[in-house]
Design an enzyme around this catalytic site. Structure first.
Site, PDB file in Angstrom:
ATOM      1  N   LYS A 173       0.820  -1.215   0.000  1.00  0.00           N
ATOM      2  CA  LYS A 173       0.000   0.000   0.000  1.00  0.00           C
ATOM      3  C   LYS A 173       0.855   1.267   0.000  1.00  0.00           C
ATOM      4  O   LYS A 173       0.584   2.201  -0.764  1.00  0.00           O
ATOM      5  CB  LYS A 173      -0.943  -0.030   1.205  1.00  0.00           C
ATOM      6  CG  LYS A 173      -1.829   1.185   1.376  1.00  0.00           C
ATOM      7  CD  LYS A 173      -3.032   0.880   2.236  1.00  0.00           C
ATOM      8  CE  LYS A 173      -2.651   0.191   3.527  1.00  0.00           C
ATOM      9  NZ  LYS A 173      -1.808   1.032   4.413  1.00  0.00           N
ATOM     10  N   THR A 183       3.904   1.523  -1.016  1.00  0.00           N
ATOM     11  CA  THR A 183       4.608   1.555  -2.306  1.00  0.00           C
ATOM     12  C   THR A 183       3.717   2.148  -3.388  1.00  0.00           C
ATOM     13  O   THR A 183       4.154   2.982  -4.192  1.00  0.00           O
ATOM     14  CB  THR A 183       5.051   0.128  -2.694  1.00  0.00           C
ATOM     15  OG1 THR A 183       5.871  -0.406  -1.649  1.00  0.00           O
ATOM     16  CG2 THR A 183       5.827   0.126  -3.997  1.00  0.00           C
ATOM     17  N   ARG A 214       2.479   8.464   6.863  1.00  0.00           N
ATOM     18  CA  ARG A 214       2.766   8.405   8.294  1.00  0.00           C
ATOM     19  C   ARG A 214       4.252   8.123   8.523  1.00  0.00           C
ATOM     20  O   ARG A 214       4.947   7.623   7.635  1.00  0.00           O
ATOM     21  CB  ARG A 214       1.945   7.300   8.959  1.00  0.00           C
ATOM     22  CG  ARG A 214       0.452   7.576   9.031  1.00  0.00           C
ATOM     23  CD  ARG A 214      -0.300   6.345   9.508  1.00  0.00           C
ATOM     24  NE  ARG A 214      -0.143   5.248   8.557  1.00  0.00           N
ATOM     25  CZ  ARG A 214      -0.362   3.963   8.850  1.00  0.00           C
ATOM     26  NH1 ARG A 214      -0.721   3.619  10.070  1.00  0.00           N
ATOM     27  NH2 ARG A 214      -0.216   3.033   7.935  1.00  0.00           N
ATOM     28  N   LYS A 223       6.936  -6.526  10.387  1.00  0.00           N
ATOM     29  CA  LYS A 223       6.248  -5.887   9.264  1.00  0.00           C
ATOM     30  C   LYS A 223       7.200  -5.104   8.365  1.00  0.00           C
ATOM     31  O   LYS A 223       6.984  -4.953   7.168  1.00  0.00           O
ATOM     32  CB  LYS A 223       5.154  -4.957   9.804  1.00  0.00           C
ATOM     33  CG  LYS A 223       4.304  -4.302   8.722  1.00  0.00           C
ATOM     34  CD  LYS A 223       3.191  -3.475   9.354  1.00  0.00           C
ATOM     35  CE  LYS A 223       2.361  -2.795   8.286  1.00  0.00           C
ATOM     36  NZ  LYS A 223       3.099  -1.730   7.589  1.00  0.00           N
ATOM     37  N   ALA A 241      -3.397   1.629  12.741  1.00  0.00           N
ATOM     38  CA  ALA A 241      -4.819   1.624  12.395  1.00  0.00           C
ATOM     39  C   ALA A 241      -5.589   0.507  13.070  1.00  0.00           C
ATOM     40  O   ALA A 241      -6.815   0.534  13.087  1.00  0.00           O
ATOM     41  CB  ALA A 241      -4.986   1.509  10.884  1.00  0.00           C
ATOM     42  N   PHE A 260      -3.461  -0.448   7.179  1.00  0.00           N
ATOM     43  CA  PHE A 260      -4.108  -1.750   7.006  1.00  0.00           C
ATOM     44  C   PHE A 260      -5.232  -1.678   5.974  1.00  0.00           C
ATOM     45  O   PHE A 260      -5.155  -0.905   5.024  1.00  0.00           O
ATOM     46  CB  PHE A 260      -4.575  -2.305   8.352  1.00  0.00           C
ATOM     47  CG  PHE A 260      -3.444  -2.577   9.310  1.00  0.00           C
ATOM     48  CD1 PHE A 260      -2.380  -3.394   8.929  1.00  0.00           C
ATOM     49  CD2 PHE A 260      -3.412  -2.015  10.576  1.00  0.00           C
ATOM     50  CE1 PHE A 260      -1.323  -3.646   9.797  1.00  0.00           C
ATOM     51  CE2 PHE A 260      -2.356  -2.266  11.452  1.00  0.00           C
ATOM     52  CZ  PHE A 260      -1.321  -3.086  11.050  1.00  0.00           C
ATOM     53  N   PHE A 312       3.090  -8.552  -8.788  1.00  0.00           N
ATOM     54  CA  PHE A 312       4.261  -9.250  -8.267  1.00  0.00           C
ATOM     55  C   PHE A 312       4.876 -10.097  -9.387  1.00  0.00           C
ATOM     56  O   PHE A 312       4.205 -10.439 -10.370  1.00  0.00           O
ATOM     57  CB  PHE A 312       3.875 -10.161  -7.094  1.00  0.00           C
ATOM     58  CG  PHE A 312       3.779  -9.456  -5.766  1.00  0.00           C
ATOM     59  CD1 PHE A 312       4.628  -9.772  -4.728  1.00  0.00           C
ATOM     60  CD2 PHE A 312       2.822  -8.470  -5.556  1.00  0.00           C
ATOM     61  CE1 PHE A 312       4.541  -9.128  -3.502  1.00  0.00           C
ATOM     62  CE2 PHE A 312       2.716  -7.823  -4.338  1.00  0.00           C
ATOM     63  CZ  PHE A 312       3.589  -8.158  -3.303  1.00  0.00           C
ATOM     64  N   TRP A 326       6.526  -0.729  -8.069  1.00  0.00           N
ATOM     65  CA  TRP A 326       7.667  -1.290  -7.326  1.00  0.00           C
ATOM     66  C   TRP A 326       8.852  -1.491  -8.269  1.00  0.00           C
ATOM     67  O   TRP A 326       9.972  -1.118  -7.955  1.00  0.00           O
ATOM     68  CB  TRP A 326       7.254  -2.616  -6.671  1.00  0.00           C
ATOM     69  CG  TRP A 326       8.373  -3.288  -5.943  1.00  0.00           C
ATOM     70  CD1 TRP A 326       8.824  -3.009  -4.685  1.00  0.00           C
ATOM     71  CD2 TRP A 326       9.192  -4.354  -6.437  1.00  0.00           C
ATOM     72  NE1 TRP A 326       9.873  -3.840  -4.367  1.00  0.00           N
ATOM     73  CE2 TRP A 326      10.120  -4.667  -5.423  1.00  0.00           C
ATOM     74  CE3 TRP A 326       9.233  -5.070  -7.636  1.00  0.00           C
ATOM     75  CZ2 TRP A 326      11.077  -5.680  -5.559  1.00  0.00           C
ATOM     76  CZ3 TRP A 326      10.184  -6.077  -7.788  1.00  0.00           C
ATOM     77  CH2 TRP A 326      11.086  -6.363  -6.747  1.00  0.00           C
TER      78      TRP A 326
END
Length: 561
Positions: free
Chosen positions: A76, A78, A99, A110, A278, A306, A386, A414
């Site tokens: 997210k 990215t 953030r 994470k 979150a 999230f 991906f 990405w």
């Protein structure tokens, strides 16, 4: 998104050519006294910018959210960075607003929150570590209040605070399960009054939420004064204003309240400020950062933590309501990998094409689409590509979106940076220009706390209803009596499922949300409802990411994702 042809995030970041922060400030037409350098590539922004640009119309605010996260990763942050870069590539003036990362997940499991691949914010190592010290300032302010509170009790307890009903814990910006429950004040009369206590992670602190929702220093101080630290022997709330320490707390936060200016890999301006989780807080960057960005750019690309059931709901029901702002569009990030996990595939089998599991997992995405539609907002699906995704899998998602009448674009930010997000950028611009926007929160402030919780559970989670513990029911009555019933609700819930059971993936049916207790965040301006077994102090995994981290003799970071 791993690909042997693409270097690691930190290798990409360390090879990047950053512009001096003065060049980024110049892009935004900032005056000399409106920014303060913190080293060569970071700066603090003056709140006076908002005063100077008060009459400037707000730019379009684009929220990036996602389906329920899985260990497969969704990317997210990215996509948020990549979309901002893409908008600039196609001739729009865009700013990314994110953030600040917490050291808890950075050193845990994470990872950081600076994006990835060729869509990162820079300087990545500093952002993921101590940055400009904002989180440390919040930690200090929070713990200063705890120390002054315990000193007040030790020095005679003039306010008659019931030590059994103190709700203000201490905080630390690390995952440390051993500190969830502690006993303090041991060692005799000179060491304080013994009592049970505990630690939360800094990003769960009410002071973090206050910093992110305050509109200026005056508002910050006013919100700090309303913090409830516990109750007296007559069971009435005791606040920071009663103790008289709001001025000192605001003083500790006078620099932390200023948003931070950095840049992306492609030198797109980025404002990074505040970092509430979150799943246990409201999960959005500061109102000041988003508002400031909207005054300086045509488009602001921001994210909320999230899935849409957590960060997006709180962004739309709490942050936008408090800020008096209206979002222009929502991007819902998904991946083939994550959809297959929601369809029942284990992480070890994700590289194998599985169209049936993919189709089953689309139910999770469908629920998040319905949730965003309930707010009346234009929306676009970003399928974050991906390396191992097959053409058949991508086509399956595209065809499903077409059947659902949902805008969709492939995101390759990405691997390709802004160039890989141009299709998404064009789709978002079309949604803003062509789709109807009837934004409204899903509940009104006049509804009772119970009605607000039920509205979120039923409309956003898809629950059949809400079950309240006896403690929570008692608190509902008590809080309404204290005059807190008109506040918004901030749900604390697992991020992994639409339900409060992290094992229920996909789109669960026939479940109830269990609210075990409520916590007042009166300074922040909301009531927290804790559901299921959600923790406000996470623990470390068996193999923390910190085990891979190091620093070379010349000070270069190693192992930061």
């Amino acid at each position: 998104m791993s690909n042997p042809a693409v270097p690691s995030d930190i290798e990409i970041a360390q090879a990047a050519k950053m512009l001096p922060i003065a060049e980024i400030a110049k892009q935004l037409n900032l005056q000399e006294d409106e920014w303060e350098p913190y080293g060569r590539y970071k700066a603090k922004l003056s709140l006076g910018i908002l005063d100077r640009l008060e009459s400037q119309p707000d730019g379009h605010v684009i929220l990036v959210t996602a389906i329920n996260p899985t260990p497969a990763g969704e990317g997210k942050s990215t996509v948020t960075v990549g979309l901002g870069q893409a908008l600039n590539r196609i001739g729009k003036k865009a700013i990314v607003a994110l953030r600040e990362p917490s050291l808890g997940p950075s050193m845990g499991i994470k990872g950081g929150a600076a994006g990835g691949g060729y869509s990162q914010v820079m300087p990545m190592e500093e952002i993921n570590l101590h940055f400009t010290g904002d989180l440390h300032a919040i930690t200090t302010a929070h713990n200063a209040l705890a120390a002054i509170l315990d000193n007040h009790i030790h020095q005679g307890n003039e306010l008659q605070i019931d030590t059994r009903r103190i709700t203000w814990k201490r905080v630390l910006d690390l995952n440390d399960r051993a500190l969830r429950h502690v006993t303090i004040g041991l060692g005799g009369p000179t060491h304080g009054v013994p009592r049970e206590d505990g630690f939360d992670i800094t990003v769960a602190s009410e002071i973090m939420a206050i910093l992110c929702l305050a509109k200026d220093l005056h508002d910050l101080k006013g919100r700090l004064s309303k913090i409830v630290v516990g109750y007296n022997y007559e069971k009435q709330p005791v606040t920071v204003a009663d103790i008289g320490v709001e001025g000192a707390l605001a003083l500790l936060l006078k620099d932390a309240i200023k948003p931070n200016l950095v840049q992306t890999l492609e030198n797109t301006p980025a404002i990074i400020h505040g970092g509430p989780f979150a799943n246990i807080a409201h999960g959005c960057n500061s109102i000041l950062a988003t508002k400031m960005a909207s005054k300086m750019a045509e488009y602001v690309v921001t994210e909320a933590g999230f899935g849409a059931d957590l960060g997006a709901e709180k962004f739309l029901d709490i942050k936008m309501r408090t800020a008096g702002m209206k979002p222009s569009a929502v991007v819902i990030v998904t991946t083939v990998r994550a959809l297959k996990m929601h369809g029942g595939v284990s992480k070890q089998q994700l590289q194998t094409e599985n169209l049936e599991a993919l189709k089953a997992g689309l139910a999770n995405l469908q629920k998040h689409i319905e949730s965003i539609r309930s707010f009346g907002l234009p929306h676009v699906i970003a399928l974050n590509r991906f390396t191992n995704d097959t053409e058949a899998e991508i086509s399956t998602v595209r065809e499903w979106c077409n059947q659902m009448g949902v805008r969709m674009a492939l995101s390759e930010v990405w691997a390709k940076g802004g160039a890989g997000g141009e299709a998404l950028a064009q789709e978002v611009l079309a949604a803003i220009a062509e789709d109807e926007n009837h934004f409204a929160p899903i509940y009104t402030l006049d509804q009772s706390l119970q009605e607000k919780i039920e509205a979120i559970a039923k409309t956003i989670y898809g629950a059949d209803g809400v079950e309240f513990s006896s403690k929570a029911l008692k608190q509902l009555t008590q809080y309404e009596g204290f005059g807190w019933g008109k506040l918004p609700v901030c749900m604390a819930k697992t991020q992994y499922s639409l339900s409060d059971d992290p094992a229920l993936l996909g789109r669960p049916q026939g479940f109830h949300i269990t609210v075990r207790e409520l916590r007042p965040s009166i300074g922040a301006g909301f009531i927290v409802a804790l559901t299921g077994d959600v923790m406000t102090m996470p623990g470390l995994p068996k193999q923390p990411a910190a085990l891979q981290m190091d620093v070379t003799d010349d000070g270069r970071a190693i192992g930061l994702f």
